[in-house]
Design an enzyme around this catalytic site. Structure first.
Site, PDB file in Angstrom:
ATOM      1  N   LYS A  26      -4.158  -9.053  -6.365  1.00 47.66           N
ATOM      2  CA  LYS A  26      -5.411  -9.285  -5.622  1.00 47.66           C
ATOM      3  C   LYS A  26      -6.518  -8.316  -6.040  1.00 47.66           C
ATOM      4  CE  LYS A  26      -6.070  -7.584  -1.473  1.00 47.66           C
ATOM      5  NZ  LYS A  26      -6.958  -7.309  -0.354  1.00 47.66           N
ATOM      6  N   LYS A  60       0.819  -1.212   0.000  1.00 46.33           N
ATOM      7  CA  LYS A  60       0.000   0.000   0.000  1.00 46.33           C
ATOM      8  C   LYS A  60       0.851   1.259   0.000  1.00 46.33           C
ATOM      9  CE  LYS A  60      -4.421  -1.489   1.608  1.00 46.33           C
ATOM     10  NZ  LYS A  60      -5.511  -1.330   2.534  1.00 46.33           N
ATOM     11  N   LYS A  83     -10.785  -3.535  -2.985  1.00 44.15           N
ATOM     12  CA  LYS A  83     -11.881  -2.568  -3.097  1.00 44.15           C
ATOM     13  C   LYS A  83     -11.406  -1.147  -3.352  1.00 44.15           C
ATOM     14  CE  LYS A  83     -13.097  -3.179   1.581  1.00 44.15           C
ATOM     15  NZ  LYS A  83     -11.882  -2.949   2.377  1.00 44.15           N
TER      16      LYS A  83
HETATM   17  N1  AQP Z   1      -9.285 -10.445  -3.305  1.00 43.68           N
HETATM   18  C1  AQP Z   1      -9.692 -11.001  -2.186  1.00 43.68           C
HETATM   19  N2  AQP Z   1      -9.937 -12.335  -2.113  1.00 43.68           N
HETATM   20  C2  AQP Z   1     -10.357 -12.913  -0.957  1.00 43.68           C
HETATM   21  N3  AQP Z   1     -10.541 -12.210   0.190  1.00 43.68           N
HETATM   22  C3  AQP Z   1     -10.304 -10.898   0.169  1.00 43.68           C
HETATM   23  N4  AQP Z   1     -10.394  -9.939   1.104  1.00 43.68           N
HETATM   24  C4  AQP Z   1     -10.048  -8.746   0.561  1.00 43.68           C
HETATM   25  N5  AQP Z   1      -9.732  -8.894  -0.731  1.00 43.68           N
HETATM   26  C5  AQP Z   1      -9.879 -10.213  -1.002  1.00 43.68           C
HETATM   27  C6  AQP Z   1     -10.824 -10.171   2.465  1.00 43.68           C
HETATM   28  O1  AQP Z   1     -11.906  -9.294   2.728  1.00 43.68           O
HETATM   29  C7  AQP Z   1     -11.747  -8.731   4.038  1.00 43.68           C
HETATM   30  C8  AQP Z   1     -11.608  -7.225   3.849  1.00 43.68           C
HETATM   31  O2  AQP Z   1     -10.688  -6.708   4.713  1.00 43.68           O
HETATM   32  P1  AQP Z   1     -10.319  -5.171   4.821  1.00 43.68           P
HETATM   33  O3  AQP Z   1     -11.475  -4.310   4.516  1.00 43.68           O
HETATM   34  O4  AQP Z   1      -9.723  -4.997   6.174  1.00 43.68           O
HETATM   35  O5  AQP Z   1      -9.232  -4.865   3.750  1.00 43.68           O
HETATM   36  P2  AQP Z   1      -8.295  -5.615   2.794  1.00 43.68           P
HETATM   37  O6  AQP Z   1      -7.949  -6.963   3.279  1.00 43.68           O
HETATM   38  O7  AQP Z   1      -7.139  -4.716   2.529  1.00 43.68           O
HETATM   39  O8  AQP Z   1      -9.258  -5.731   1.535  1.00 43.68           O
HETATM   40  P3  AQP Z   1      -9.331  -4.877   0.234  1.00 43.68           P
HETATM   41  O9  AQP Z   1     -10.591  -5.203  -0.471  1.00 43.68           O
HETATM   42  O10 AQP Z   1      -8.062  -5.056  -0.537  1.00 43.68           O
HETATM   43  O11 AQP Z   1      -9.447  -3.403   0.779  1.00 43.68           O
HETATM   44  P4  AQP Z   1      -8.520  -2.162   0.539  1.00 43.68           P
HETATM   45  O12 AQP Z   1      -8.454  -1.996  -0.944  1.00 43.68           O
HETATM   46  O13 AQP Z   1      -9.209  -1.040   1.235  1.00 43.68           O
HETATM   47  O14 AQP Z   1      -7.205  -2.483   1.147  1.00 43.68           O
HETATM   48  C9  AQP Z   1     -10.533  -9.420   4.662  1.00 43.68           C
HETATM   49  O15 AQP Z   1     -10.904 -10.575   5.372  1.00 43.68           O
HETATM   50  C10 AQP Z   1      -9.725  -9.775   3.460  1.00 43.68           C
HETATM   51  O16 AQP Z   1      -8.807 -10.824   3.696  1.00 43.68           O
END
Ligand code: AQP
Length: 327
Positions: free
Chosen positions: A195, A113, A198
């Site tokens: 990956k 990030k 969001k």
């Molecule tokens: N691509 C993915 N495949 C499977 N699981 C996923 N998770 C996120 N992306 C995938 C799981 O969803 C939850 C979201 O956790 P978070 O909101 O704390 O953030 P994150 O893990 O950093 O997810 P994102 O979507 O990538 O958000 P941003 O872009 O804001 O950083 C977790 O259980 C994660 O493992």
């Protein structure tokens, strides 16, 4: 006694099928067996810049997504992290007891990030895993259902719990991460070695849970595959088609091996068309449920969740404050 589950999602963008498959769909199943606590972790979202109005909306949106997916507020607790200040207090204490700079330097999510701009990102982004440890350890959590990308952070929570307990006695339970076998890491549609995220600047990489159905179908049709002609599952050599097979399998509840058999002799065009229909049906059912909840209902659910966890959090914090000598 039932085991306790804790997990959360940050309202940092529009939730996608990766979040649903990797995290929320597991939670829904787990409610049947365990005492579950699910948080909208808004203080995690502000580790990167957020527009205040957008953030306010997203907190409600994420809660409605939990409800639409099948999290039942009569069975499970749903609450907003920032409504329980004990989380940030405990994170501060862990910053001083349990978490080391060496731990945070290893965190791959921070490296991804922060990118090349490591010196210019917020201290919060660096410290994010410590707040996550506080979220988890606050409630004597046994199991943390997450996607693959969060496993390393749960490992750190385990280390912090052990270190704190070694110094101050048995105060925290050491939790375990549970990652689903299939769908633990849904990949980006256009760059399948990365990956699905969001907060991705290019939303064509993601199928959003609230995407317009026709747009979602187009995104599937445009997803990157490869130059081979057949439908086969091989995440290393053929990440694009393997990712689409995983999405198809989880959403339709059919094993990947059956799908591969069904598509013998057919091409990517047929496969994607069918997947687009499967996703469209899933999204349309999901969005109907999503739209059935009012903002007012959500506020009531979050407030009731806050009251329930606050009692637990206050109890834990009194023990912690006494242990470290500030009470
Ligand atoms: N691509 C993915 N495949 C499977 N699981 C996923 N998770 C996120 N992306 C995938 C799981 O969803 C939850 C979201 O956790 P978070 O909101 O704390 O953030 P994150 O893990 O950093 O997810 P994102 O979507 O990538 O958000 P941003 O872009 O804001 O950083 C977790 O259980 C994660 O493992």
């Amino acid at each position: 006694m039932k085991k306790t589950i804790f997990s959360g999602i940050q309202p940092s963008g529009r939730l996608n099928v990766g979040n649903y498959i990797g995290a929320i769909s597991q939670w829904v199943e787990m409610q049947k067996e365990y005492d579950c606590i699910f948080s909208v972790v808004d203080y995690h979202a502000i580790t990167v810049k957020q527009d205040p109005e957008e953030l306010r909306k997203r907190i409600i949106e994420v809660t409605k997504i939990y409800l639409a997916a099948g999290i039942d507020p009569k069975k499970s607790i749903i609450f907003q992290q920032s409504a329980v200040p004990a989380h940030t207090e405990l994170a501060w204490i862990f910053n001083c007891y349990g978490a080391y700079i060496a731990d945070l330097n290893k965190m791959t999510q921070f490296k991804d990030k922060a990118g090349k701009d490591r010196e210019a990102v917020s201290v919060g982004l660096y410290d994010y895993p410590v707040l996550m440890a506080a979220d988890i350890l606050m409630y004597d959590t046994d199991i943390v259902p997450v996607g693959e990308d969060q496993k390393q952070h749960v490992e750190l929570a385990r280390d912090i719990a052990r270190r704190f307990n070694n110094e101050f006695g048995n105060i925290f339970k050491v939790p375990e991460a549970v990652v689903r076998q299939e769908g633990a890491r849904i990949m980006s549609l256009l760059e399948p070695t990365k990956k699905m995220s969001k907060s991705d600047a290019n939303q064509n990489n993601c199928v959003g849970l609230l995407d317009d159905i026709e747009i979602a179908k187009k995104k599937i049709m445009r997803a990157v595959t490869d130059t081979e002609a057949n439908i086969a599952y091989d995440p290393i050599k053929r990440p694009g088609i393997s990712n689409l097979l995983t999405i198809y399998s989880v959403i339709s509840n059919k094993p990947i091996s059956d799908l591969v058999k069904d598509y013998q002799g057919k091409g990517y065009g047929d496969f994607k068309k069918d997947l687009a229909e499967v996703v469209a049906k899933f999204l349309s059912d999901f969005q109907k449920k999503y739209n059935s909840f009012s903002d007012q209902e959500v506020m009531v659910i979050l407030e009731s969740g806050r009251k329930k966890v606050e009692k637990m959090a206050n109890g834990k914090m009194e023990k912690v404050r006494r242990a470290i000598g500030v009470r």
